[in-house]
Design a protein around this motif. Structure first.
Motif, mmCIF file in Angstrom:
data_model
loop_
_atom_site.group_PDB
_atom_site.id
_atom_site.type_symbol
_atom_site.label_atom_id
_atom_site.label_comp_id
_atom_site.label_asym_id
_atom_site.label_seq_id
_atom_site.Cartn_x
_atom_site.Cartn_y
_atom_site.Cartn_z
ATOM 1 N N PRO A 14 46.709 60.596 69.948
ATOM 2 C CA PRO A 14 47.168 61.262 68.381
ATOM 3 C C PRO A 14 47.900 62.738 68.570
ATOM 4 O O PRO A 14 47.359 63.111 69.135
ATOM 5 C CB PRO A 14 46.435 60.963 67.362
ATOM 6 C CG PRO A 14 45.109 59.516 67.815
ATOM 7 C CD PRO A 14 45.992 59.747 69.459
ATOM 8 N N ALA A 15 49.052 62.505 67.964
ATOM 9 C CA ALA A 15 49.145 64.259 67.673
ATOM 10 C C ALA A 15 49.015 64.766 67.520
ATOM 11 O O ALA A 15 48.849 66.324 67.772
ATOM 12 C CB ALA A 15 50.670 64.012 66.628
ATOM 13 N N ARG A 16 47.950 64.830 66.102
ATOM 14 C CA ARG A 16 46.594 66.019 65.510
ATOM 15 C C ARG A 16 45.886 65.371 66.839
ATOM 16 O O ARG A 16 45.263 67.799 66.840
ATOM 17 C CB ARG A 16 46.152 65.811 64.565
ATOM 18 C CG ARG A 16 47.091 65.803 63.190
ATOM 19 C CD ARG A 16 46.228 64.655 62.187
ATOM 20 N NE ARG A 16 47.422 65.284 61.245
ATOM 21 C CZ ARG A 16 47.093 65.047 59.038
ATOM 22 N NH1 ARG A 16 45.960 64.953 59.232
ATOM 23 N NH2 ARG A 16 47.965 65.120 58.885
ATOM 24 N N ALA A 17 46.058 65.094 67.265
ATOM 25 C CA ALA A 17 44.652 66.082 68.596
ATOM 26 C C ALA A 17 45.069 65.610 70.042
ATOM 27 O O ALA A 17 44.132 65.768 70.969
ATOM 28 C CB ALA A 17 43.610 64.123 68.835
ATOM 29 N N ARG A 18 46.367 65.990 70.366
ATOM 30 C CA ARG A 18 47.174 65.894 71.408
ATOM 31 C C ARG A 18 46.248 67.351 72.753
ATOM 32 O O ARG A 18 46.105 67.433 73.551
ATOM 33 C CB ARG A 18 48.212 65.682 71.476
ATOM 34 C CG ARG A 18 49.358 65.770 73.165
ATOM 35 C CD ARG A 18 50.753 64.845 72.764
ATOM 36 N NE ARG A 18 50.229 64.071 71.754
ATOM 37 C CZ ARG A 18 51.012 63.276 71.666
ATOM 38 N NH1 ARG A 18 51.798 63.998 71.332
ATOM 39 N NH2 ARG A 18 51.490 62.193 70.335
ATOM 40 N N ARG A 35 44.171 68.896 71.277
ATOM 41 C CA ARG A 35 42.487 69.275 71.909
ATOM 42 C C ARG A 35 41.928 68.231 73.287
ATOM 43 O O ARG A 35 41.478 69.499 74.326
ATOM 44 C CB ARG A 35 41.416 68.905 70.671
ATOM 45 C CG ARG A 35 40.830 69.526 70.929
ATOM 46 C CD ARG A 35 39.563 69.014 69.561
ATOM 47 N NE ARG A 35 39.717 67.570 68.960
ATOM 48 C CZ ARG A 35 40.171 67.467 67.719
ATOM 49 N NH1 ARG A 35 40.950 68.587 67.410
ATOM 50 N NH2 ARG A 35 41.152 66.517 67.520
ATOM 51 N N LEU A 51 52.348 72.729 73.481
ATOM 52 C CA LEU A 51 51.127 72.386 73.929
ATOM 53 C C LEU A 51 50.522 72.614 75.139
ATOM 54 O O LEU A 51 49.132 73.362 74.973
ATOM 55 C CB LEU A 51 51.093 70.750 73.517
ATOM 56 C CG LEU A 51 49.958 70.081 72.969
ATOM 57 C CD1 LEU A 51 49.691 70.181 72.019
ATOM 58 C CD2 LEU A 51 50.248 67.987 73.453
#
Length: 489
Positions: free
Chosen positions: A38-42, A44, A81
């Motif tokens: 998922p985008a928010r966890a990518r 990390r 990222l």
């Protein structure tokens, strides 16, 4: 785009290239799931995937990584990222980079071990294990424990989750004081009770304090617990083996030894099973007073007496000359690592300070849980359930020995979780007996194995004396184990 290695690496990289493109491609495949997170966890997820690849050795030291632009294109993620992941791992030491030289796997990381080993003692399933020391863990009251845990989590104030009093939560010390006074006849002041992780920690704390005060030697029962030497040696104390007689610790050798600290199990001596006589208990306290000494009373299974009321604790006769320790290792489970230590007033401050510097206190949640368990009567119910089960197993052991080893003498059965079986001489010599039953799949120890001074008492040359733990075995397993021993010999 794949990572590469070669002569063009920065100084300090793996000579000649630590990995080829095949290894790099395999490692790079680990990053694909991170890219689809998922985008928010990518971000990390990408960092963690890179760490894992370096730790595991799939990206060896000296491996050159693709540029942030190329990797972002391969993974179909933003360049920012990848740049952030490279910067973070460079700061942590996993990667290193130089202006115009690219990004490389650092040489500080070593491959992690593939798995964690379990060093807990285990007995093979096909063996019958009569080695004492373990209760029946299937008797652990899971439902009552879970209910107590839910109750504690609901009612526990937030501030109780901070660093606790090194002695233990006042609630638990109060509950323990009432419990020990009622069940064991202990003079229990909550101010002098310390919650510890078990008898081993209690022993280490006390030994450390006494060593700081000048004590260099501790007297231990012979036979006795094989752990004493290591525990006292860790605190800088030597141990002196002191023999027993039919009433308990022999006082003549005790006086002659010159020690001022002695460790005893007077309610149910380990491993012989005798209870110290009233006369010997008085003599032991007389020795402590005359030499300005201290008795450490290990009440390891004092609650388990089957044919009459348990013998009260020695500490109740003179709380200024006896330190008292016990735990839930036999009544609940050793894995809880929960016990208590009561110390004389003249030692209390020093022991509290050592406990503080050792671990800053026992886990608060565990303490609150056990306090509730005691307060609501669950602990008393658990002890009664264990007594019924262990009495049945003791009786099964005695009956099986009478059937398969006629003439055997069984002692130490009035209390505790083990018995001493003395087999007729025709089954000896002892070394041969032990070897044969071991080959037959039975784990058992002789009384001689618990001797500190090399004697463990006198016996006939061919006599076989066994210490048989029975609490952790079902009655059927006990009967099968004794029968297997008989067939082996």
């Amino acid at each position: 785009m794949t990572p590469s290695t070669g002569p063009g690496g920065p100084p300090g990289g793996a000579p000649g290239g630590a990995s080829g493109s095949a290894a790099g491609s395999a490692a790079w495949e680990l990053l694909l799931p991170a890219a689809s997170a998922p985008a928010r966890a990518r971000g990390r997820a990408l960092q963690e995937a890179l760490r894992d690849a370096v730790r595991s050795g799939r990206l060896p030291p000296g491996t050159r990584l693709p540029s942030s632009r190329n990797l972002a294109a391969d993974l179909k993620v933003s360049r920012g990222l990848v740049t952030e992941a490279y910067e973070q791992l460079t700061a942590e030491g996993y990667l290193r980079s130089g202006r115009g030289a690219g990004t490389w796997v650092g040489d500080a990381v070593r491959a992690a071990r593939p798995r964690a080993r379990d060093l807990a003692p285990r007995s093979p399933a096909d063996r019958v294990d009569f080695v004492p020391g373990t209760p029946d863990l299937s008797l652990f009251p899971r439902s009552a424990w879970a209910a107590a845990q839910r109750g504690v989590l609901t009612e526990l104030p937030h501030e109780s989750l901070g660093y606790p009093d090194p002695r233990g939560l006042p609630r638990l010390r109060t509950a323990l004081a009432e419990l020990l006074a009622r069940r064991r006849g202990v003079v229990a002041d909550p101010e002098r009770i310390m919650v510890v992780s078990g008898v081993a920690q209690a022993t280490s704390l006390l030994a450390g304090v006494l060593h700081a005060r000048g004590t260099r030697t501790a007297g231990v029962e012979d036979p006795g617990s094989p752990q004493h030497h290591a525990l006292y040696a860790a605190a800088g104390l030597d141990t002196v083996a002191l023999p027993l007689d039919d009433e308990g610790l022999a006082t003549g050798p005790l006086y002659a030894s010159g020690v001022r600290l002695v460790v005893t199990t007077p309610a149910h001596q380990f491993p012989t099973g005798i209870a110290y006589s009233a006369r010997r208990r008085a003599e032991l306290l007389g020795w402590a007073r005359s030499v300005d000494g201290l008795v450490l009373e290990d009440d390891y299974d004092g609650d388990f007496r089957y044919d009459r009321a348990p013998v009260g604790a020695l500490q109740g006769l003179d709380p200024e000359r006896v330190a008292y320790t016990g735990s839930v290792s036999k009544s609940l489970a050793p894995g809880l690592r929960l016990g208590w230590l009561l110390v004389p007033d003249w030692l209390a401050d020093d022991v509290v300070e050592r406990k503080r510097t050792t671990d800053l206190g026992h886990p608060a949640l565990d303490q609150a849980l056990f306090a509730r368990f005691v307060e609501r009567g669950d602990y008393d119910r658990q002890l009664r359930a264990c007594q019924r089960a262990y009495r049945e197993r003791r009786d099964a052991l005695v009956a099986a020995l009478a059937e398969h080893f006629p003439g055997a003498r069984v002692t130490g059965i009035a209390a505790g979780l083990h018995a001493i079986a003395t087999l007729p001489g025709r089954h000896g010599p002892e070394e041969s007996f032990l070897a044969r039953v071991r080959e037959a799949g039975v784990a058992v120890r002789s009384l001689a194995a618990y001797g500190h001074g090399g004697s463990a008492g006198t016996r006939a040359a061919q006599e076989v004396r066994l210490v048989l733990g029975y609490a952790h075995l079902s009655p059927g397993r006990i009967r099968a184990g004794v029968a297997r021993m008989a067939r082996a010999v």
